[in-house]
Design a protein around this motif. Structure first.
Motif, PDB file in Angstrom:
ATOM      1  N   SER A  51       0.787  -0.785   0.368  1.00  0.00           N
ATOM      2  CA  SER A  51       0.056  -0.252  -0.189  1.00  0.00           C
ATOM      3  C   SER A  51       0.946   1.050  -0.565  1.00  0.00           C
ATOM      4  N   LYS A  69      -4.943   9.093  -3.060  1.00  0.00           N
ATOM      5  CA  LYS A  69      -6.568   7.699  -2.589  1.00  0.00           C
ATOM      6  C   LYS A  69      -5.491   6.766  -2.921  1.00  0.00           C
ATOM      7  N   LYS A  70      -5.346   5.563  -1.924  1.00  0.00           N
ATOM      8  CA  LYS A  70      -4.062   4.326  -1.970  1.00  0.00           C
ATOM      9  C   LYS A  70      -5.078   3.522  -2.851  1.00  0.00           C
ATOM     10  N   THR A  71      -4.371   2.200  -3.622  1.00  0.00           N
ATOM     11  CA  THR A  71      -4.723   0.783  -3.485  1.00  0.00           C
ATOM     12  C   THR A  71      -4.302  -0.112  -2.995  1.00  0.00           C
ATOM     13  N   THR A  72      -4.194  -1.216  -2.998  1.00  0.00           N
ATOM     14  CA  THR A  72      -3.471  -2.167  -2.944  1.00  0.00           C
ATOM     15  C   THR A  72      -3.247  -2.928  -3.571  1.00  0.00           C
ATOM     16  N   THR A  99       1.669  -1.033  -7.985  1.00  0.00           N
ATOM     17  CA  THR A  99       0.595   0.253  -7.153  1.00  0.00           C
ATOM     18  C   THR A  99       0.387   1.257  -8.176  1.00  0.00           C
ATOM     19  N   LYS A 100      -0.452   1.838  -7.473  1.00  0.00           N
ATOM     20  CA  LYS A 100      -1.648   2.777  -7.705  1.00  0.00           C
ATOM     21  C   LYS A 100      -2.177   3.496  -7.025  1.00  0.00           C
ATOM     22  N   ARG A 101      -1.956   5.416  -6.979  1.00  0.00           N
ATOM     23  CA  ARG A 101      -2.188   6.000  -6.051  1.00  0.00           C
ATOM     24  C   ARG A 101      -3.282   7.320  -6.992  1.00  0.00           C
ATOM     25  N   ASP A 102      -4.186   7.540  -6.689  1.00  0.00           N
ATOM     26  CA  ASP A 102      -4.755   9.273  -7.466  1.00  0.00           C
ATOM     27  C   ASP A 102      -4.294  10.201  -6.916  1.00  0.00           C
ATOM     28  N   GLU A 118      -3.796  10.175 -12.113  1.00  0.00           N
ATOM     29  CA  GLU A 118      -3.624   8.717 -11.999  1.00  0.00           C
ATOM     30  C   GLU A 118      -1.824   8.653 -11.926  1.00  0.00           C
ATOM     31  N   ASN A 120      -0.174   5.330 -11.427  1.00  0.00           N
ATOM     32  CA  ASN A 120       0.841   4.040 -12.585  1.00  0.00           C
ATOM     33  C   ASN A 120       1.977   3.662 -11.822  1.00  0.00           C
TER      34      ASN A 120
END
Length: 240
Positions: A51, A69-72, A99-102, A118, A120
């Protein structure tokens, strides 16, 4: 993520786990792989989750921070372990991290294409860590990890001449960080299962500022950012 956790819990309820738990936690367990970690060098691999976040420092005080905004994401890699002495090992754990963060920029336009970016990231991660192990109790051996890492971002757009005014949020290709964590070695009959969790804390600024042009002399995206550093929680399941 939820499906994987459910499957993992189901596995733990099987007869195989009962035998595993008996060998781990009984009063007189059978000592598995007694001489394994006495080897000078041994190898393994890991799978895991991450994360990632960004830590922003600003030049001037802001009313609203940039929201992340975090993603797994997921990790996969290999482990090379060098035994320095009985309780200290040097580990090299190169791996591929996705990983990806907005990012949401407050007060920048009313349309999503203006205030949302975004990010990526596909990283090749190169951590060099020291592992400090405790005394082995039966088939269990807790440990602490710490060290430095450098990361190559394969998704970096550092060479792009476009910036946020063209909808492109730019980051640097190479970054550095320090890492701290802990884990437990479980010695089974045939292999060592080693879950671990650690934090990664960036020490280099990875933001590329927007271009200064007569049309855009000030950037609401990057001008007030003093530094932008990655930080992350990494959960790995290692098999030796």
């Amino acid at each position: 993520m939820k499906k994987i956790v459910i499957v993992f819990l189901l596995v733990l309820t099987t007869k195989g786990y009962s035998q595993f738990a008996k060998s781990m936690f009984s009063k007189d367990p059978i000592i598995n792989l007694e001489n394994w970690q006495k080897q000078r060098v041994y190898f393994g691999y890991y799978l895991g989750f991450n994360s990632f976040d960004f830590k922003f420092d600003y030049k001037d005080v802001v009313q609203k921070d940039i929201q992340v905004k975090k993603t797994t994401g997921f990790n996969v890699g290999v482990v090379a372990d060098l035994r320095l002495q009985e309780y200290i090992n040097l580990r090299f754990e190169p791996g591929l991290y996705y990983t990806k963060r907005d990012l949401y920029f407050p007060g920048v336009g009313n349309l999503e294409k203006d205030y949302l970016r975004e990010v990526n990231s596909t990283y090749i991660h190169f951590p060099l860590l020291l592992k400090f192990s405790s005394l082995r109790t039966g088939n269990i051996r807790p440990y602490l990890l710490g060290g430095m890492s450098t990361t190559l971002n394969l998704s970096s757009n550092s060479s792009s001449i476009d910036d946020n005014f063209e909808g492109k949020f730019r980051v640097k290709q190479w970054t550095a960080a320090y890492e701290l964590g802990f884990g437990i070695d479980f010695f089974t009959e045939y292999f060592i299962f080693s879950p671990s969790i650690r934090g990664m804390f960036g020490i280099t600024d990875e933001l590329i500022r927007d271009n200064v042009t007569p049309e855009h002399p000030v950037s609401p995206y990057t001008d007030n950012i003093d530094s932008m550093k990655s930080r992350a929680i990494l959960i790995n399941f290692t098999f030796h």
